[in-house]
Write an enzyme that holds these catalytic residues in place. Structure first.
Site, short mmCIF file in Angstrom:
data_model
loop_
_atom_site.label_atom_id
_atom_site.label_comp_id
_atom_site.label_asym_id
_atom_site.label_seq_id
_atom_site.Cartn_x
_atom_site.Cartn_y
_atom_site.Cartn_z
CB CYS A 1 10.42 -10.78 -43.61
SG CYS A 1 10.35 -12.38 -43.03
CG ASP B 1 8.98 -11.54 -38.10
OD1 ASP B 1 8.21 -10.84 -37.24
OD2 ASP B 1 9.75 -12.37 -37.84
NE ARG C 1 9.51 -11.07 -34.61
CZ ARG C 1 10.45 -11.85 -34.53
NH1 ARG C 1 11.18 -11.74 -33.24
NH2 ARG C 1 10.90 -12.65 -35.50
CO CO Z 1 11.68 -13.03 -41.57
#
Ligand code: CO
Length: 221
Positions: free
Chosen positions: A43, A45, A47
């Protein structure tokens, strides 16, 4: 607010120096070639950074990231990364890495309208709809979302295994294994979803067994 990148450039100099302090020739050696054993499909993302989570240095993992770690059969970006990783770099393991608490999966689950991205997340909604009956039987939303994050990973492993790139690699006897993993934002731990795929044979039964294990875990509580 500064419109300059002084902070980032300073950080970069410090990092480069710290790597050279440990291994004086690190960058010179790495500039000559890359030889990663792993392809990470994860992903976007912020993080969930591949190298950091795996504790690997530059040169050790080839990376493709998009929203909700989706593998779509017409996505030339992802397919090009895959083809180069398999045909040119000869990676040994391909990791599809989802994560709990994924914003893309959550938006897909709830039919949240966010704009253009809704069309991309439609692929995750297809995963939700494929398993709708068993997902809806889970009593709470948090656990439904966790299961969908995991199911989305298994589905993308299945999609990967059905690309011409993987078919061709396995047909010529190349040893390359697909794996589905999920990452916990709350503890920084990666979990193997136990669906290693290294051949086209019995693929669907592997997939169905992995899906059954996920729901069985949910039913136990
Ligand atoms: Co994600």
């Amino acid at each position: 607010m500064s419109n300059r990148l002084d902070f980032l450039l300073k950080q970069n100099r410090l990092w480069s120096q710290s790597v050279k302090d440990r291994d004086h020739h690190f960058f010179r050696n790495l500039a000559a070639q890359q030889n990663p054993k792993y392809l990470w499909i994860g992903c976007a993302d912020s993080r969930v950074p591949a190298n950091e989570i795996l504790g690997l240095l530059p040169g050790e993992v080839f990376v493709h990231r998009n929203v909700a770690n989706v593998v779509v059969h017409t996505d030339l970006n992802c397919l090009s990364v895959l083809q180069y990783a398999v045909d040119a770099l000869h990676v040994e393991h391909i990791l599809v890495v989802g994560h709990y608490g994924c914003g893309g999966v959550t938006a897909a689950f709830h039919n949240t309208r966010l704009g253009l991205i809704d069309n991309w997340l439609r692929h995750v909604q297809d995963v939700r709809d494929k398993h709708r009956t068993r997902l809806m039987a889970i009593p709470d939303t948090a656990r439904q979302l966790d299961r969908l994050c995991e199911l989305n990973v298994l589905e993308q492993v299945l999609n990967l295994s059905e690309t011409t790139i993987m078919h061709d690699a396995w047909a010529r006897g190349q040893e390359v294994t697909l794996h589905g993993l999920i990452y916990g934002l709350e503890d920084g731990i990666l979990h193997d979803l136990n669906m290693p795929v290294s051949t086209d044979d019995e693929l669907l039964s592997y997939y169905e067994a992995a899906v059954d294990r996920l729901f069985a875990a949910s039913e136990r509580g």
